[in-house]
Design a protein around this motif. Sequence first.
Motif, PDB file in Angstrom:
ATOM      1  N   ALA A 379       8.306   2.881   7.568  1.00 16.00           N
ATOM      2  CA  ALA A 379       9.733   2.604   7.359  1.00 16.00           C
ATOM      3  C   ALA A 379       9.922   1.846   6.042  1.00 16.00           C
ATOM      4  CB  ALA A 379      10.282   1.802   8.533  1.00 16.00           C
ATOM      5  N   LEU A 380       9.027   0.883   5.792  1.00 17.95           N
ATOM      6  CA  LEU A 380       9.138   0.118   4.533  1.00 17.95           C
ATOM      7  C   LEU A 380       8.866   1.036   3.340  1.00 17.95           C
ATOM      8  CD1 LEU A 380       9.529  -2.491   2.973  1.00 17.95           C
ATOM      9  CD2 LEU A 380       7.123  -3.052   3.382  1.00 17.95           C
ATOM     10  N   GLU A 381       7.899   1.901   3.511  1.00 20.95           N
ATOM     11  CA  GLU A 381       7.545   2.835   2.442  1.00 20.95           C
ATOM     12  C   GLU A 381       8.791   3.630   2.012  1.00 20.95           C
ATOM     13  OE1 GLU A 381       3.613   5.220   2.178  1.00 20.95           O
ATOM     14  OE2 GLU A 381       4.807   6.178   3.713  1.00 20.95           O
ATOM     15  N   GLN A 418      -1.961  -1.438   0.197  1.00 21.76           N
ATOM     16  CA  GLN A 418      -2.199  -2.888   0.277  1.00 21.76           C
ATOM     17  C   GLN A 418      -0.883  -3.656   0.219  1.00 21.76           C
ATOM     18  OE1 GLN A 418      -5.238  -4.130   1.041  1.00 21.76           O
ATOM     19  NE2 GLN A 418      -3.984  -5.941   1.394  1.00 21.76           N
ATOM     20  N   LEU A 419       0.012  -3.168  -0.640  1.00 24.87           N
ATOM     21  CA  LEU A 419       1.332  -3.807  -0.768  1.00 24.87           C
ATOM     22  C   LEU A 419       2.083  -3.744   0.572  1.00 24.87           C
ATOM     23  CD1 LEU A 419       3.303  -4.884  -3.058  1.00 24.87           C
ATOM     24  CD2 LEU A 419       4.211  -2.568  -3.107  1.00 24.87           C
ATOM     25  N   LEU A 420       2.048  -2.602   1.226  1.00 22.46           N
ATOM     26  CA  LEU A 420       2.760  -2.441   2.509  1.00 22.46           C
ATOM     27  C   LEU A 420       2.158  -3.355   3.572  1.00 22.46           C
ATOM     28  CD1 LEU A 420       3.103   1.460   2.629  1.00 22.46           C
ATOM     29  CD2 LEU A 420       4.934  -0.176   2.201  1.00 22.46           C
ATOM     30  N   VAL A 421       0.825  -3.441   3.585  1.00 19.84           N
ATOM     31  CA  VAL A 421       0.161  -4.310   4.556  1.00 19.84           C
ATOM     32  C   VAL A 421       0.587  -5.758   4.300  1.00 19.84           C
ATOM     33  CG1 VAL A 421      -2.093  -5.232   5.277  1.00 19.84           C
ATOM     34  CG2 VAL A 421      -1.805  -2.762   4.919  1.00 19.84           C
ATOM     35  N   ALA A 440      10.652  -8.242  -6.067  1.00 17.70           N
ATOM     36  CA  ALA A 440       9.878  -8.887  -7.144  1.00 17.70           C
ATOM     37  C   ALA A 440       8.403  -8.498  -7.028  1.00 17.70           C
ATOM     38  CB  ALA A 440      10.042 -10.402  -7.059  1.00 17.70           C
ATOM     39  N   THR A 441       7.898  -8.417  -5.792  1.00 17.93           N
ATOM     40  CA  THR A 441       6.477  -8.068  -5.603  1.00 17.93           C
ATOM     41  C   THR A 441       6.207  -6.640  -6.060  1.00 17.93           C
ATOM     42  OG1 THR A 441       6.574  -9.483  -3.650  1.00 17.93           O
ATOM     43  CG2 THR A 441       4.598  -8.141  -3.903  1.00 17.93           C
ATOM     44  N   VAL A 442       7.124  -5.750  -5.742  1.00 20.28           N
ATOM     45  CA  VAL A 442       6.939  -4.354  -6.172  1.00 20.28           C
ATOM     46  C   VAL A 442       6.889  -4.295  -7.701  1.00 20.28           C
ATOM     47  CG1 VAL A 442       8.039  -2.073  -6.261  1.00 20.28           C
ATOM     48  CG2 VAL A 442       8.024  -3.367  -4.115  1.00 20.28           C
TER      49      VAL A 442
END
Length: 452
Positions: A379-381, A418-421, A440-442
Motif C-alpha cells: 500500500a505504501l509502495e 529497504q525504504l518500505l521496511v 523527505a526520506t524518499v
Amino acid sequence: MPADRHITVIGAGLAGALLATLLAQRGWKVDVYEKRGDPRVKGYAGGRSINLALAERGRHALRLASGDDEVMEQAVMMRGRMVHFRDGRTDLQRYGKDDSEVIWSVHRGDLNIVLLDIAEQAGARVHFHRSLDGVDFDARVATFTNDIDSSTHAIGFNALVGADGAGSALRAAMARVSDLGERTDFLGHSYKELEIPPAPDGGFSIEPNALHIWPRGRYMCIALPNDERTFTVTLFLPNEGDPSFATVRNGTEARALFERDFADALPLIPNLEEDFERNPAGLLATLYLDRWHLDDRAVLIGDAAHAMVPFHGQGMNCAFEDCVALADHLDRAPDLTTAFAAFQAERLPNARAIQQMALENYLEMRDRVDDDDYLLQRALELRLAERHPDRFMPRYAMVTFQRMPYAVAFERGQQQRQLLVDLTRGHTTLDTLDWDTVDATVRERLTLLPRD
Ligand SMILES: Cc1cc2nc3c(=O)[nH]c(=O)nc-3n(C[C@H](O)[C@H](O)[C@H](O)COP(=O)(O)OP(=O)(O)OC[C@H]3O[C@@H](n4cnc5c(N)ncnc54)[C@H](O)[C@@H]3O)c2cc1C
C-alpha cells in the motif's frame, strides 16, 4: 563481418524466430534450423506452458519486428493478480496505476506461428525437422538429423546462434570445446498444467482480465486466460515433503489436494484427474553460464543462455530483448567476435538480475500476497509511486512496464524494499505515518529514475 552477412540460427521457437526476423529485416541472410515440424502444417506440438504473460519488453521487440499488432489481436489483458484466499474471498491486486500498465496473456503456439510468418516474410529461411546433433567448430560444419526419416545433413556456417532453449544442443557442443562455466540450480519444485474450460454459456468461467493466484505458503496454483475462453492452470508444488509431487501422485490424490486447498478452483476443472495424469510434471531450474559465446563462431540467446524460473513471467520477454540487443550489436560491430562479446557484456548482468528477481517472485506469489506486512508495504509502495513518480516505481513496474536494464531495476528494487521496511516499521496502517518525514526520506534516499 563475413562478406555475405550470413547467420545460422538453431531453434525456431520464440527467440529464434524473432531474431531471424530482425536480422532478415536488416539485410542479413538467415537460415533457421528447427528440430520440430512446422506448426502451421501439423498443429502446434509444444509440450510446455500453453500461455505466457507478455509485457512491455517483449512488446517493444515485437513492435520493432512489426509483429505486435498481430500478436495483440489474440492477447487477453491481465490487469492484476486476482488472489484467491483459502476462505473463498478474492482480491484483485492491480499491477499498475491503470489499464496502461497491464500484462497480456498470449498463446505460445499462436505466437510462435506469427513469429514464423513474419520471419519468412522478412526473407529468413526456416528448415523444419532439423535437430542439431553435433558441431565441428574448426571446419564450421553443423550436423542435423531429420526426425522423420533419420537422414543426416551437414551444413557449413559462418556463425551459429543457439536459440534452442534450456536443453540447448548448441550449448552442449560449445561446452565440449570450451568451458562455459555452466551451473544449473534446480528449484526443488515442479509444475503441472491443468485446464479450466469455458462456462456453459461459452464465456469465461472466472474473471478473464486477471492472472489468478491461489497462494498457499510453500505451493500455489495460478491461472492465465486464453482467448478461446479457457484458462491454463499451473499447479506448482515442491518435489518432496507434504504436499508435494511425491505425495500427490495421481488424479485421486490431486482431487484430494484441491478439495482441501483449492476448493473454489476445483469445480472449474472438470477434467482434473485426466489432466493431472496426462500432463508431465515440468522441472524448474535456473541456468547460469559465465560465457555465452565461442569467439566468432557461436553465441547463445534466450533460455539456451539463461533459463530462469517462470515466476516473473519474463523468460520470453528477456529472450526477446536479447534478440534486439544481438541484432543491434551485429549491425554496429566490425566483426562477429566483437558483436558477440558486446552482446554478452550487455546482457549477462541483466539476465542474472532477472533470474534472481524471478526466484524472489516465487516466494512473493506463493507466500506473501496475503501477508499483512507485505500488504502494508505494498500500500505504501503505491502511495509513494503517486507522490514521487520521478523517484519511486514499484519493482514489478520497472521490470514489467519499463525497459530500463533489469540490473538497474534489481538494484533500485533493493533500495526501495529497504525504504518500505524502514518506513512501515512499528506501523499497522498508513494513517499513522508522518508524510513530511516520509517524503523527505524518499528524496534523500532515492535518486531520479532513469526513463526509457
Ligand atoms: C511453466 C512456464 C511458464 C512460463 N511463463 C512465462 C511467461 O508468462 N512469460 C514469459 O516471458 N516467459 C515465460 N516462460 C519462459 C519462456 O517459456 C521461455 O523463456 C521462452 O520460451 C524462451 O524462448 P527460447 O526461444 O529461448 O526457447 P524455446 O521457446 O524453448 O524454443 C527453443 C526452440 O528450439 C528448438 N530446439 C530444441 N533443441 C533443438 C535442436 N537440437 N535442434 C534444433 N532445434 C531445437 C525447440 O523445438 C524450440 O522450438 C515460462 C516458462 C515455463 C516453463
